[in-house]
Design a protein around this motif. Structure first.
Motif, PDB file in Angstrom:
ATOM      1  N   TRP A 127       0.855  -1.186   0.000  1.00 13.45           N
ATOM      2  CA  TRP A 127       0.000   0.000   0.000  1.00 13.45           C
ATOM      3  C   TRP A 127       0.887   1.230   0.000  1.00 13.45           C
ATOM      4  N   LEU A 128       0.646   2.115  -0.967  1.00 13.09           N
ATOM      5  CA  LEU A 128       1.457   3.312  -1.131  1.00 13.09           C
ATOM      6  C   LEU A 128       0.567   4.536  -1.252  1.00 13.09           C
ATOM      7  N   GLN A 129       1.116   5.693  -0.905  1.00 12.69           N
ATOM      8  CA  GLN A 129       0.427   6.952  -1.161  1.00 12.69           C
ATOM      9  C   GLN A 129       1.455   7.957  -1.634  1.00 12.69           C
ATOM     10  N   ASP A 130       0.995   8.948  -2.381  1.00 15.17           N
ATOM     11  CA  ASP A 130       1.894   9.963  -2.917  1.00 15.17           C
ATOM     12  C   ASP A 130       2.628  10.654  -1.784  1.00 15.17           C
ATOM     13  N   ASP A 131       3.902  10.954  -2.005  1.00 12.35           N
ATOM     14  CA  ASP A 131       4.686  11.615  -0.956  1.00 12.35           C
ATOM     15  C   ASP A 131       4.378  13.103  -0.861  1.00 12.35           C
ATOM     16  N   ASN A 132       3.562  13.625  -1.769  1.00  6.64           N
ATOM     17  CA  ASN A 132       3.114  15.016  -1.711  1.00  6.64           C
ATOM     18  C   ASN A 132       1.845  15.076  -0.874  1.00  6.64           C
ATOM     19  N   PRO A 133       1.869  15.730   0.286  1.00  8.11           N
ATOM     20  CA  PRO A 133       0.695  15.758   1.162  1.00  8.11           C
ATOM     21  C   PRO A 133      -0.540  16.388   0.506  1.00  8.11           C
ATOM     22  N   ALA A 134      -0.353  17.211  -0.512  1.00  5.96           N
ATOM     23  CA  ALA A 134      -1.481  17.856  -1.180  1.00  5.96           C
ATOM     24  C   ALA A 134      -2.199  16.904  -2.132  1.00  5.96           C
ATOM     25  N   SER A 135      -1.571  15.780  -2.440  1.00 10.41           N
ATOM     26  CA  SER A 135      -2.150  14.814  -3.371  1.00 10.41           C
ATOM     27  C   SER A 135      -2.869  13.711  -2.604  1.00 10.41           C
ATOM     28  N   ALA A 136      -3.965  13.240  -3.179  1.00  7.82           N
ATOM     29  CA  ALA A 136      -4.700  12.124  -2.568  1.00  7.82           C
ATOM     30  C   ALA A 136      -4.438  10.834  -3.338  1.00  7.82           C
ATOM     31  N   GLU A 137      -3.327  10.790  -4.073  1.00 10.44           N
ATOM     32  CA  GLU A 137      -3.013   9.642  -4.922  1.00 10.44           C
ATOM     33  C   GLU A 137      -2.634   8.431  -4.073  1.00 10.44           C
ATOM     34  N   GLU A 138      -3.231   7.276  -4.395  1.00  9.89           N
ATOM     35  CA  GLU A 138      -2.958   6.029  -3.702  1.00  9.89           C
ATOM     36  C   GLU A 138      -2.713   4.927  -4.722  1.00  9.89           C
TER      37      GLU A 138
END
Length: 143
Positions: A127-138
């Protein structure tokens, strides 16, 4: 004699408390994460820009080779790149909380190229998520 027994019990208690059980979901162990990532995976979930785009990856497989080579295969062709546990920034000391994917070749591969924060790694899930806190990319991979 009672004092010796109390000291023994105290020492035993301290040694038992100080031991810890390994947690496979913890992304802090770089070698363990490399071993768990290596293998062939499929995308089980991809969310970008407020939209579930998982179906874009139907038919793709991703082989994370232990030497850091990443190969994505689809009936339309294959794409080769690299992967590693760490960070692309030059001031980083190979932080083990990120999975760096470098692969290009089509829109779908370009979308996956990123420094992903590791949320969870097991033998069957990443499980990964974007390292940019403004992005909701998973992004999630499964076996």
């Amino acid at each position: 004699m009672k004092t010796t027994a109390k000291l023994f019990l105290l020492a035993l208690t301290i040694s038992l408390v100080s031991c810890s059980k390994s947690n496979d979901d913890n992304p802090s162990n770089n070698n363990n994460n490399n071993n768990q990532v290596a293998g062939t995976w499929t995308v089980t979930y991809y969310f970008d820009s407020g939209k579930d785009e998982t179906s874009d990856y139907n038919g793709y497989s991703f082989d994370f080779a232990s030497n850091g080579v990443l190969t994505s295969t689809h009936s339309s062709g294959s794409f080769t790149g690299t992967w590693r546990i760490g960070d692309n920034s030059s001031d980083d000391d190979s932080s083990s909380n990120k999975l760096v994917i470098n692969i290009t070749g089509n829109k779908y591969m370009d979308d996956l190229q990123d420094d992903w924060l590791i949320v969870k790694i097991t033998d069957t899930e990443i499980w990964l998520q974007d390292d940019n806190p403004a992005s909701a990319e998973e992004l999630r991979f499964g076996k």
